[in-house]
Write an enzyme that holds these catalytic residues in place. Structure first.
Site, mmCIF file in Angstrom:
data_model
loop_
_atom_site.group_PDB
_atom_site.id
_atom_site.type_symbol
_atom_site.label_atom_id
_atom_site.label_comp_id
_atom_site.label_asym_id
_atom_site.label_seq_id
_atom_site.Cartn_x
_atom_site.Cartn_y
_atom_site.Cartn_z
ATOM 1 N N SER A 185 21.239 -9.769 48.995
ATOM 2 C CA SER A 185 20.616 -9.702 50.307
ATOM 3 C C SER A 185 20.885 -8.376 51.005
ATOM 4 O O SER A 185 20.566 -7.315 50.499
ATOM 5 C CB SER A 185 21.054 -10.898 51.155
ATOM 6 O OG SER A 185 20.332 -10.953 52.361
ATOM 7 N N HIS A 186 21.499 -8.427 52.166
ATOM 8 C CA HIS A 186 21.702 -7.257 53.004
ATOM 9 C C HIS A 186 22.985 -6.506 52.672
ATOM 10 O O HIS A 186 23.343 -5.556 53.369
ATOM 11 C CB HIS A 186 21.733 -7.675 54.480
ATOM 12 C CG HIS A 186 22.759 -8.740 54.761
ATOM 13 N ND1 HIS A 186 22.651 -10.010 54.249
ATOM 14 C CD2 HIS A 186 23.907 -8.720 55.476
ATOM 15 C CE1 HIS A 186 23.690 -10.729 54.641
ATOM 16 N NE2 HIS A 186 24.470 -9.972 55.389
ATOM 17 N N ASP A 354 15.495 -5.903 55.126
ATOM 18 C CA ASP A 354 16.776 -5.765 54.446
ATOM 19 C C ASP A 354 16.620 -5.631 52.941
ATOM 20 O O ASP A 354 15.518 -5.406 52.426
ATOM 21 C CB ASP A 354 17.672 -6.956 54.789
ATOM 22 C CG ASP A 354 17.229 -8.232 54.101
ATOM 23 O OD1 ASP A 354 16.006 -8.408 53.910
ATOM 24 O OD2 ASP A 354 18.096 -9.072 53.758
ATOM 25 N N ASP A 356 16.604 -7.671 50.266
ATOM 26 C CA ASP A 356 15.664 -8.492 49.504
ATOM 27 C C ASP A 356 14.425 -8.891 50.291
ATOM 28 O O ASP A 356 13.636 -9.718 49.833
ATOM 29 C CB ASP A 356 16.361 -9.738 48.959
ATOM 30 C CG ASP A 356 16.843 -10.687 50.046
ATOM 31 O OD1 ASP A 356 17.188 -10.213 51.141
ATOM 32 O OD2 ASP A 356 16.873 -11.901 49.802
ATOM 33 N N ASP A 358 13.979 -10.490 53.260
ATOM 34 C CA ASP A 358 13.855 -11.731 54.027
ATOM 35 C C ASP A 358 14.320 -11.590 55.477
ATOM 36 O O ASP A 358 14.125 -12.498 56.277
ATOM 37 C CB ASP A 358 14.570 -12.895 53.344
ATOM 38 C CG ASP A 358 16.076 -12.702 53.212
ATOM 39 O OD1 ASP A 358 16.583 -11.619 53.571
ATOM 40 O OD2 ASP A 358 16.751 -13.645 52.745
ATOM 41 N N ARG A 359 14.912 -10.456 55.845
ATOM 42 C CA ARG A 359 15.357 -10.249 57.220
ATOM 43 C C ARG A 359 14.528 -9.156 57.882
ATOM 44 O O ARG A 359 13.832 -8.395 57.213
ATOM 45 C CB ARG A 359 16.843 -9.881 57.261
ATOM 46 C CG ARG A 359 17.717 -10.955 56.647
ATOM 47 C CD ARG A 359 19.184 -10.608 56.723
ATOM 48 N NE ARG A 359 19.972 -11.588 55.974
ATOM 49 C CZ ARG A 359 21.117 -12.106 56.376
ATOM 50 N NH1 ARG A 359 21.631 -11.759 57.539
ATOM 51 N NH2 ARG A 359 21.765 -12.983 55.631
ATOM 52 N N THR A 422 23.642 -22.997 59.444
ATOM 53 C CA THR A 422 23.144 -21.741 58.893
ATOM 54 C C THR A 422 22.782 -21.950 57.423
ATOM 55 O O THR A 422 23.534 -22.551 56.679
ATOM 56 C CB THR A 422 24.207 -20.645 59.037
ATOM 57 O OG1 THR A 422 24.466 -20.422 60.425
ATOM 58 C CG2 THR A 422 23.750 -19.349 58.401
ATOM 59 N N GLU A 441 16.939 -17.654 62.411
ATOM 60 C CA GLU A 441 18.376 -17.517 62.511
ATOM 61 C C GLU A 441 18.706 -16.225 63.247
ATOM 62 O O GLU A 441 17.976 -15.229 63.122
ATOM 63 C CB GLU A 441 19.017 -17.472 61.124
ATOM 64 C CG GLU A 441 18.831 -18.741 60.312
ATOM 65 C CD GLU A 441 19.442 -18.661 58.925
ATOM 66 O OE1 GLU A 441 19.749 -19.723 58.374
ATOM 67 O OE2 GLU A 441 19.608 -17.549 58.401
ATOM 68 N N SER A 443 20.753 -14.129 62.544
ATOM 69 C CA SER A 443 21.126 -13.099 61.571
ATOM 70 C C SER A 443 19.899 -12.360 61.060
ATOM 71 O O SER A 443 19.820 -12.012 59.888
ATOM 72 C CB SER A 443 21.915 -13.713 60.422
ATOM 73 O OG SER A 443 21.207 -14.797 59.852
ATOM 74 N N LYS A 454 13.104 -17.243 54.711
ATOM 75 C CA LYS A 454 12.855 -16.330 55.814
ATOM 76 C C LYS A 454 12.082 -15.135 55.269
ATOM 77 O O LYS A 454 12.179 -14.814 54.083
ATOM 78 C CB LYS A 454 14.148 -15.905 56.499
ATOM 79 C CG LYS A 454 15.295 -15.473 55.616
ATOM 80 C CD LYS A 454 16.520 -15.237 56.478
ATOM 81 C CE LYS A 454 17.749 -14.903 55.632
ATOM 82 N NZ LYS A 454 18.384 -16.113 55.085
#
Length: 631
Positions: A185-186, A354, A356, A358-359, A422, A441, A443, A454
């Site tokens: 992820s991030h 981010d 991957d 998703d953010r 979460t 979320e 985050s 997300k």
């Protein structure tokens, strides 16, 4: 870590014939070759002694060796359990050097297929990732283990690239059994940084706990890994299908096509394109050298007409250009500098995603939209501005630490509202039951039921849709509705939930746990209507959640102090890193007076932040006098 032995025990048969629970006993380093009826009898006898499946019907694999099927070789490689392979809310994350050593990755992947049992045999899956170091090599290992466990076909994103929401879209759009996503992820990438992997299930959602718990149990007792060692490395740079003996195949697909087609059914691309073509509107997107760099050009430039120089850091790199691919005010510093400069012109709209994909982070000119506000504002405008929601919003949901701004929108809209732990998997259950349309979320994760993850690009397009709709009829050079205007209008209607998050990264785990135990002790002795600082307690607890769909219970999800004025202090230990502990402190205070909603958040929250630090004794326990990241 155990080395990779070769040629230990070979099974003959179709892809569906390969066992995923131990089916042979390797008596020596040379092993034995099993085939046909004897292999079937031996495997069946071993399986009859294995444990039964989980409570949801995940059963141990029946290991029938069909001598009549097209022949292929499945090699049983001896291995031993490796400690610490517990899958969390976002998969398994460790340092890249750990995953790339010995059998570490193969052990976990085999444990996954063993946990899934006969359900996965003969099925199709998707495989992709965020472009970080080791992904391409890992993809080849995963392909061989998938073939060895009876998977029929693996769709792989070109160059092993596929954003997490895009993988969810592929699973849903192609009716696949599930998929494997290679991402931390991030978190940073590179040989000395982080690596991760997770499994998404049939609706495209992160694996539920009943599966991740089963995976962990299998990692503790694994004895063999089943691979098709006859399968040479697949050229992942070329789109097309490669077939192998036994009916197994690998198809390299575009990582963007399925996803873009879905987004064009969610949003009015014509409306957004017309808005982005305005000479008085400037757009900026920062891919942070992560996976959405591969999507930014096809979506924002090719489809929506943005100039190519509006894209920053949009070439995916294995180490994310040496940066931290986390779209927040600390790590997306190039974008923040461009959007927040004190003098001169700035872009009208800026966004980042981010590692991957998703953010997301949303910025207006000299204006930051918190993730908690962002999901509330998207939800409040969804039916008017986004075609996908014109039939109505089914319900709204947020994670417990996320501010209560979304709650107020749900109340006004008259739709169901849910507060979950979460982890996106909790939203997936609600979506599959048609009870949730938009969720988020704090985050920096926002999304809807178009996929079961997300979705950073979705959030950016949602904001562009709102801006496009709000500015219909505004002439070139006229007074445009800005991101800040949309936010202030929202606060005028709903009030403002001032919100900040302090992250204390890479704390000593023992010290962090002692601090959390200290806070638990205070909660145990805190009664309603008692005072903490200047605040009166309404509830003090450790958040738990009973899923309204399947009845599952999640406990110990965050330590909460909820005050009578709606303010909240929350403490959590994050499980998204690969080492150490991250303490997250969430602070929220509600203000309904329109004349006070433009106060700086730090000033508005000063008193409650001081109370949180005093109650927790965070500095005393951790030695930290300031957070690593402030959101």
């Amino acid at each position: 870590l155990c080395g990779r032995s070769r040629g230990i025990a070979t099974f003959k048969g179709s892809p569906a014939a390969a066992p995923a629970a131990p089916a042979v006993s390797v008596a020596s380093s040379r092993g034995r070759r099993l085939s046909g009826a004897r292999g079937s009898e031996r495997a069946s006898r071993s399986n009859s002694n294995s444990r039964s499946g989980s409570s949801v019907g995940i059963v141990a694999r029946a290991a029938s060796m069909d001598a009549e099927a097209n022949s292929h070789n499945v090699t049983a490689i001896p291995t031993v359990p490796i400690e610490g392979q517990k899958t969390g809310t976002s998969g398994l994350r460790k340092k890249a050097k750990v995953f790339s050593s010995g059998n570490y990755l193969a052990n976990w992947v085999q444990s996954l297929f063993t946990a899934l049992g006969s359900e996965v045999r003969g099925k199709d899956i998707v495989l992709g990732g965020d472009g970080r170091w080791f992904n391409k090599e890992a993809a080849q290992i995963i392909i061989r283990v998938a073939a060895g466990n009876g998977v029929r076909k693996v769709y792989v994103g070109q160059d092993a690239i596929m954003a997490t929401p895009a993988a969810s879209a592929v699973i849903r759009g192609r009716n696949l059994y599930g998929g494997l996503i290679m991402s931390a992820s991030h978190n940073p990438g590179g040989p000395d940084e982080d690596w991760g992997i997770k499994f998404n299930y049939q609706s495209g959602e992160p694996a539920p706990e009943r599966i991740t718990d089963k995976i962990f149990e299998e990692t503790k007792q694994i004895k063999e890994i089943y691979e098709r060692l006859d399968i040479a490395n697949v050229d992942l740079s070329k789109i097309g299908e490669t077939s192998f003996e036994g009916g197994f195949s690998v198809e390299v697909i575009s990582p963007t096509e399925d996803y873009v087609a879905l987004l064009k059914n969610v949003f009015n691309f014509d409306m957004i394109r017309a808005f982005m073509s305005r000479s008085d509107f400037e757009f900026c997107f920062d891919g942070l050298h992560a996976v959405t760099g591969a999507y930014a050009g096809p979506i924002f430039v090719d489809e929506l007409g943005a100039p190519s120089d509006s894209l920053r850091n949009c070439v995916p790199k294995e180490d994310f250009g040496g940066g931290h691919p986390d779209p927040n005010l600390t790590y997306a510093k190039d974008l923040v500098a461009a959007m927040m400069r004190d003098s001169g012109s700035t872009p009208d709209f800026g966004a980042a995603s981010d590692g991957d994909g998703d953010r997301n982070m949303i910025l207006g000119s000299r204006f930051f939209v918190t993730p908690s506000d962002s999901v509330a504002m998207i939800a409040a405008n969804a039916e008017e501005c986004i075609p996908y929601f014109q039939g109505g919003v089914k319900g709204l949901a947020r994670s417990m630490p996320t501010s209560q701004a979304l709650d107020r929108v749900a109340e006004k809209m008259g739709v169901p509202f849910f507060e979950t732990p979460t982890g996106w998997k909790f939203f997936g259950n609600l979506m599959d039951a048609d009870k949730c349309s938009v969720c988020g979320e704090e985050s920096f994760g926002t999304g809807s039921d178009h996929v079961r993850e997300k979705d950073g690009i979705w959030a950016v397009l949602s904001w562009l849709s709102i801006l496009s709709k709000k500015n219909e009829g505004v002439p070139i050079g006229g007074k445009m509705v800005t991101v800040a205007d949309i936010a202030r209008e929202h606060w005028k209607e709903f009030g403002r939930n001032f919100f900040m998050r302090y992250d204390y990264e890479n704390c000593d785990s023992e010290s962090a746990n002692k601090m959390m135990d200290h806070v638990r002790g205070i909660i145990a002795n805190t009664k309603p209507n008692s005072k903490i600082g200047d605040f009166t307690v309404s509830v003090a607890d450790d958040f738990s959640y009973t899923d309204p769909i399947d009845g599952s219970v999640a406990t110990k999800q965050g330590l909460r102090f909820i005050f009578t004025d709606g303010s909240r202090i929350i403490f959590r230990l994050s499980g998204t890193g690969s080492s150490g502990a991250t303490i997250r402190l969430y602070i929220e205070q509600y203000e309904k007076d329109p004349s006070k909603v433009d106060v700086d958040a730090k000033e508005a929250l000063k008193s409650i932040i001081e109370t949180a630090l005093e109650v927790s004794k965070l500095k005393e326990f951790t030695g930290r006098d300031k957070p690593t990241v402030i959101t």
